[in-house]
Design a protein around this motif. Structure first.
Motif, PDB file in Angstrom:
ATOM      1  N   MET A  87       0.842  -1.209   0.000  1.00  0.00           N
ATOM      2  CA  MET A  87       0.000   0.000   0.000  1.00  0.00           C
ATOM      3  C   MET A  87       0.869   1.249   0.000  1.00  0.00           C
ATOM      4  O   MET A  87       0.595   2.228  -0.660  1.00  0.00           O
ATOM      5  N   LEU A  88       1.965   1.209   0.798  1.00  0.00           N
ATOM      6  CA  LEU A  88       2.825   2.387   0.880  1.00  0.00           C
ATOM      7  C   LEU A  88       3.534   2.645  -0.447  1.00  0.00           C
ATOM      8  O   LEU A  88       3.809   3.782  -0.797  1.00  0.00           O
ATOM      9  N   LYS A  89       3.848   1.550  -1.194  1.00  0.00           N
ATOM     10  CA  LYS A  89       4.484   1.743  -2.497  1.00  0.00           C
ATOM     11  C   LYS A  89       3.486   2.272  -3.512  1.00  0.00           C
ATOM     12  O   LYS A  89       3.836   3.043  -4.392  1.00  0.00           O
ATOM     13  N   LYS A  90       2.238   1.823  -3.395  1.00  0.00           N
ATOM     14  CA  LYS A  90       1.218   2.227  -4.351  1.00  0.00           C
ATOM     15  C   LYS A  90       0.763   3.647  -4.122  1.00  0.00           C
ATOM     16  O   LYS A  90       0.537   4.406  -5.051  1.00  0.00           O
ATOM     17  N   ARG A  91       0.576   4.017  -2.886  1.00  0.00           N
ATOM     18  CA  ARG A  91       0.070   5.336  -2.546  1.00  0.00           C
ATOM     19  C   ARG A  91       1.229   6.243  -2.147  1.00  0.00           C
ATOM     20  O   ARG A  91       1.735   6.172  -1.019  1.00  0.00           O
ATOM     21  N   GLY A  92       1.689   7.051  -3.067  1.00  0.00           N
ATOM     22  CA  GLY A  92       2.836   7.914  -2.795  1.00  0.00           C
ATOM     23  C   GLY A  92       2.584   8.890  -1.671  1.00  0.00           C
ATOM     24  O   GLY A  92       3.449   9.135  -0.834  1.00  0.00           O
ATOM     25  N   ILE A  93       1.368   9.477  -1.615  1.00  0.00           N
ATOM     26  CA  ILE A  93       1.086  10.471  -0.583  1.00  0.00           C
ATOM     27  C   ILE A  93       1.094   9.849   0.800  1.00  0.00           C
ATOM     28  O   ILE A  93       1.537  10.464   1.774  1.00  0.00           O
ATOM     29  N   THR A  94       0.637   8.587   0.915  1.00  0.00           N
ATOM     30  CA  THR A  94       0.664   7.891   2.211  1.00  0.00           C
ATOM     31  C   THR A  94       2.104   7.633   2.637  1.00  0.00           C
ATOM     32  O   THR A  94       2.464   7.843   3.807  1.00  0.00           O
ATOM     33  N   ARG A  95       2.949   7.183   1.695  1.00  0.00           N
ATOM     34  CA  ARG A  95       4.351   6.911   2.014  1.00  0.00           C
ATOM     35  C   ARG A  95       5.078   8.186   2.426  1.00  0.00           C
ATOM     36  O   ARG A  95       5.792   8.215   3.429  1.00  0.00           O
ATOM     37  N   HIS A  96       4.862   9.265   1.669  1.00  0.00           N
ATOM     38  CA  HIS A  96       5.523  10.529   1.986  1.00  0.00           C
ATOM     39  C   HIS A  96       5.061  11.075   3.331  1.00  0.00           C
ATOM     40  O   HIS A  96       5.867  11.581   4.122  1.00  0.00           O
ATOM     41  N   THR A  97       3.768  10.971   3.593  1.00  0.00           N
ATOM     42  CA  THR A  97       3.241  11.445   4.879  1.00  0.00           C
ATOM     43  C   THR A  97       3.810  10.626   6.027  1.00  0.00           C
ATOM     44  O   THR A  97       4.168  11.179   7.083  1.00  0.00           O
ATOM     45  N   PHE A  98       3.911   9.306   5.830  1.00  0.00           N
ATOM     46  CA  PHE A  98       4.471   8.438   6.870  1.00  0.00           C
ATOM     47  C   PHE A  98       5.928   8.789   7.165  1.00  0.00           C
ATOM     48  O   PHE A  98       6.330   8.945   8.327  1.00  0.00           O
ATOM     49  N   LEU A  99       6.732   8.930   6.116  1.00  0.00           N
ATOM     50  CA  LEU A  99       8.152   9.245   6.316  1.00  0.00           C
ATOM     51  C   LEU A  99       8.332  10.609   6.976  1.00  0.00           C
ATOM     52  O   LEU A  99       9.120  10.765   7.921  1.00  0.00           O
ATOM     53  N   PHE A 100       7.599  11.592   6.471  1.00  0.00           N
ATOM     54  CA  PHE A 100       7.727  12.931   7.031  1.00  0.00           C
ATOM     55  C   PHE A 100       7.293  12.967   8.496  1.00  0.00           C
ATOM     56  O   PHE A 100       7.964  13.558   9.352  1.00  0.00           O
ATOM     57  N   THR A 101       6.165  12.316   8.793  1.00  0.00           N
ATOM     58  CA  THR A 101       5.645  12.334  10.166  1.00  0.00           C
ATOM     59  C   THR A 101       6.571  11.593  11.115  1.00  0.00           C
ATOM     60  O   THR A 101       6.839  12.069  12.236  1.00  0.00           O
ATOM     61  N   SER A 102       7.083  10.414  10.703  1.00  0.00           N
ATOM     62  CA  SER A 102       7.973   9.643  11.580  1.00  0.00           C
ATOM     63  C   SER A 102       9.272  10.401  11.830  1.00  0.00           C
ATOM     64  O   SER A 102       9.783  10.433  12.968  1.00  0.00           O
ATOM     65  N   LEU A 143      10.022   3.715  18.113  1.00  0.00           N
ATOM     66  CA  LEU A 143       9.086   2.666  17.723  1.00  0.00           C
ATOM     67  C   LEU A 143       7.647   3.170  17.833  1.00  0.00           C
ATOM     68  O   LEU A 143       6.825   2.960  16.919  1.00  0.00           O
ATOM     69  N   ILE A 144       7.345   3.835  18.936  1.00  0.00           N
ATOM     70  CA  ILE A 144       6.006   4.416  19.108  1.00  0.00           C
ATOM     71  C   ILE A 144       5.745   5.463  18.024  1.00  0.00           C
ATOM     72  O   ILE A 144       4.639   5.566  17.483  1.00  0.00           O
ATOM     73  N   ALA A 145       6.795   6.258  17.703  1.00  0.00           N
ATOM     74  CA  ALA A 145       6.656   7.294  16.683  1.00  0.00           C
ATOM     75  C   ALA A 145       6.339   6.676  15.324  1.00  0.00           C
ATOM     76  O   ALA A 145       5.504   7.193  14.566  1.00  0.00           O
ATOM     77  N   LEU A 146       6.998   5.543  14.993  1.00  0.00           N
ATOM     78  CA  LEU A 146       6.739   4.884  13.710  1.00  0.00           C
ATOM     79  C   LEU A 146       5.304   4.366  13.634  1.00  0.00           C
ATOM     80  O   LEU A 146       4.630   4.521  12.609  1.00  0.00           O
ATOM     81  N   ILE A 147       4.849   3.765  14.728  1.00  0.00           N
ATOM     82  CA  ILE A 147       3.476   3.251  14.744  1.00  0.00           C
ATOM     83  C   ILE A 147       2.476   4.409  14.640  1.00  0.00           C
ATOM     84  O   ILE A 147       1.512   4.361  13.860  1.00  0.00           O
ATOM     85  N   LEU A 183      -0.228   5.131  11.544  1.00  0.00           N
ATOM     86  CA  LEU A 183      -1.663   5.281  11.765  1.00  0.00           C
ATOM     87  C   LEU A 183      -2.139   6.675  11.339  1.00  0.00           C
ATOM     88  O   LEU A 183      -3.207   6.824  10.722  1.00  0.00           O
ATOM     89  N   TYR A 184      -1.332   7.679  11.664  1.00  0.00           N
ATOM     90  CA  TYR A 184      -1.705   9.053  11.315  1.00  0.00           C
ATOM     91  C   TYR A 184      -1.715   9.247   9.795  1.00  0.00           C
ATOM     92  O   TYR A 184      -2.640   9.861   9.236  1.00  0.00           O
ATOM     93  N   SER A 185      -0.682   8.707   9.121  1.00  0.00           N
ATOM     94  CA  SER A 185      -0.606   8.862   7.666  1.00  0.00           C
ATOM     95  C   SER A 185      -1.771   8.155   6.977  1.00  0.00           C
ATOM     96  O   SER A 185      -2.323   8.656   5.998  1.00  0.00           O
ATOM     97  N   LYS A 186      -2.143   6.967   7.505  1.00  0.00           N
ATOM     98  CA  LYS A 186      -3.282   6.254   6.932  1.00  0.00           C
ATOM     99  C   LYS A 186      -4.568   7.058   7.114  1.00  0.00           C
ATOM    100  O   LYS A 186      -5.381   7.166   6.191  1.00  0.00           O
ATOM    101  N   LYS A 187      -4.741   7.615   8.305  1.00  0.00           N
ATOM    102  CA  LYS A 187      -5.973   8.352   8.606  1.00  0.00           C
ATOM    103  C   LYS A 187      -6.048   9.647   7.812  1.00  0.00           C
ATOM    104  O   LYS A 187      -7.090   9.996   7.259  1.00  0.00           O
ATOM    105  N   ILE A 188      -4.933  10.391   7.763  1.00  0.00           N
ATOM    106  CA  ILE A 188      -4.962  11.711   7.130  1.00  0.00           C
ATOM    107  C   ILE A 188      -5.061  11.616   5.610  1.00  0.00           C
ATOM    108  O   ILE A 188      -5.603  12.508   4.956  1.00  0.00           O
ATOM    109  N   THR A 189      -4.525  10.519   5.037  1.00  0.00           N
ATOM    110  CA  THR A 189      -4.532  10.403   3.577  1.00  0.00           C
ATOM    111  C   THR A 189      -5.705   9.576   3.043  1.00  0.00           C
ATOM    112  O   THR A 189      -5.935   9.562   1.840  1.00  0.00           O
ATOM    113  N   LYS A 190      -6.422   8.911   3.935  1.00  0.00           N
ATOM    114  CA  LYS A 190      -7.544   8.074   3.489  1.00  0.00           C
ATOM    115  C   LYS A 190      -8.580   8.884   2.701  1.00  0.00           C
ATOM    116  O   LYS A 190      -8.989   8.466   1.601  1.00  0.00           O
TER     117      LYS A 190
END
Length: 483
Positions: free
Chosen positions: A1-16, A183-187, A191-198
């Protein structure tokens, strides 16, 4: 999913990365600022409590009471209090921790000790001198003047040792805390990237489906924020787009139908014109050649004149019908007295009314309506003329207006033979005459009701035709307006 959805991957990396950076900076600030904050907090607390201690000492009555106050202060604030008299000599039995030692030995006389003087060989004094020697560590020093009970001032010393120990503990825990926090930050970032980009992904999928221009597609996102507003605007925009496309299709079909209608009209008009022209041409040629019956030129000149009159009438009807396809200027709406228009139409047909001995039943019409006068006059004139033409000899024409719920209904009813129900709508076709064939009935051009239909549609007036017990009636419905 992270490879398919660029905005989700970018949001996850930036947020973490952002959360990890905040954690590291927080630890750094904690390590650097903790001693200074602890010193400030400890100093403020000691200062406040020291003021209270001074007040309590001044109001105390006995040495024992003073001793208890100092011990309570020392235990509460983790600080040492040394008491001096007016000569700057230490009062051991009131100073901590010596007061505990003195109390353990029992009640002794008040003892004063000079810190700098080590020449006294008394064993007790030597023990006390050893006790008052302190390690040189970070501490907070306060001095408060007393001036009562032979006490000159007190010194308060608060140690910084706990904060130094805390710093060492923090340093030893930093690797483990960083690991757990990251580890908590990654989790949390996932979750935040999934919610914000959904909702954004949902809008992207909806927009992709909208490319097919399939009606009824909606995003279904109705949150009370900017994304919800964007979703609603996108749905409205797509709905309007589909509506405009549908309207364009209808307009295209209408134009196609109009072009077909024009073509059919021109073919029918050509055919209608061809018949009288051919007849007229034959008569003229016969008279020119002076052959057969055409030798009686006076008789055939009269026939030629009648053919020319019919041809002229037909041309006028064709020209009137052709105006229906021209996009004219806006309608000029004005109050109209229907009674006057109807009476004028009857007067124009009075010769034929008298010739056929028709009975006209005209009710008084008091209602005034809003419409375009020239067009409405043409409509009513054609309906009345059509009724006169097809009413049987000595027949009845009944004209009335009824007040219905939302409309005024103008009815023109004439006595004639019944028209088959399947043929009623054919009356509005160009060049269609009452013998249900084209161009054979010489009593009319077959354009009257065709012109009426076009003008009524231009005015936006509903209409109906139907067979009645008397014969045939034409109804026009006028929307009510303020009188």
């Amino acid at each position: 999913m992270l490879k398919k959805r660029g905005i989700t991957r970018h949001t996850f990396l930036f947020t973490s990365l952002l959360i990890s950076l905040v954690i590291v900076i927080s630890f750094g600030i904690l390590y650097i600022a903790l001693p200074d904050y602890y010193f400030y907090s400890k100093h403020k607390k000691l200062e406040d409590h020291a003021e209270n201690l001074v007040t309590d000492i001044k109001s105390a009555h006995t040495q024992k009471e003073i001793n208890e106050l100092i011990k309570q202060f020392s235990a509460l604030n983790n600080a040492h209090v040394t008491v001096y008299d007016e000569k700057d000599e230490l009062i051991v039995e009131l100073s901590t921790p010596f007061s505990l030692y003195v109390n353990h030995l029992g009640d002794l006389p008040r003892v004063r000790v000079k810190i700098q003087d080590n020449s006294d060989n008394h064993d007790t004094y030597k023990k006390r001198e050893v006790i008052i020697m302190r390690n040189k560590v970070d501490s907070i020093e306060l001095r408060k003047d007393i001036g009562v009970h032979d006490i000159g001032f007190i010194k308060i010393s608060g140690t910084m040792q706990p904060i130094n120990e805390a710093k060492n503990v923090i340093i030893s825990l930093i690797p483990y805390l960083l690991l757990v926090d990251i580890l908590i930050a990654l989790i949390a970032a996932y979750l935040y990237s999934k919610k914000i980009t959904k909702p954004i992904v949902a809008l992207s999928d909806t927009a992709r489906h909208m490319q097919t221009l399939t009606p009824g597609i909606t995003s279904g996102l109705r949150t009370k924020d900017e994304l919800g507003e964007l979703s609603e605007n996108l749905d409205l925009l797509y709905e309007k787009l589909c509506s405009n496309i549908e309207n364009l299709k209808k307009e295209k079909d209408k134009v196609t139908e109009l072009e077909k209608s024009k073509t059919d009209f021109m073919r029918a008009a050509s055919h209608e014109l061809k018949t009288p022209i051919s007849a007229l041409n034959g008569i003229v040629e016969g008279m020119i050649d002076n052959v057969g019956v055409y030798k009686d030129k006076e008789q055939y000149l009269l026939k030629s004149k009648k053919l020319i009159d019919n041809l002229s009438y037909l041309l006028n009807e064709i020209l009137e019908a052709s105006k229906l396809h021209v996009n004219e200027s806006l309608l000029k709406m004005e109050p109209i007295n229907l009674q006057e228009i109807i009476k004028g139409a009857l007067e124009d047909n009075q010769l034929f009314i008298d010739e056929k001995q028709l009975y006209i039943d005209l009710e008084e019409i008091h209602y005034r309506i809003e419409s375009d006068y020239p067009i409405l006059k043409t409509v009513i004139s054609n309906i009345v003329s059509n009724a006169v033409r097809y009413t049987v000899e000595k027949g009845i024409i009944r004209i009335s207006m009824t007040d219905e719920a939302d409309f005024y209904c103008l009815s023109v009813e004439n006595q004639c033979e019944k028209i088959p129900e399947n043929d009623l709508q054919k009356l509005f076709e160009p060049f269609y005459t009452r013998n249900y064939s084209r161009t054979k009935d010489k009593s009319g051009t077959g354009l009257g009701l065709y012109i009426v239909k076009g003008n009524l549609e231009k005015l936006g007036l509903p209409y109906t035709i139907e067979n009645t017990s008397l014969g045939f009636t034409f109804n026009i419905y006028f929307e009510k307006t303020a009188q």
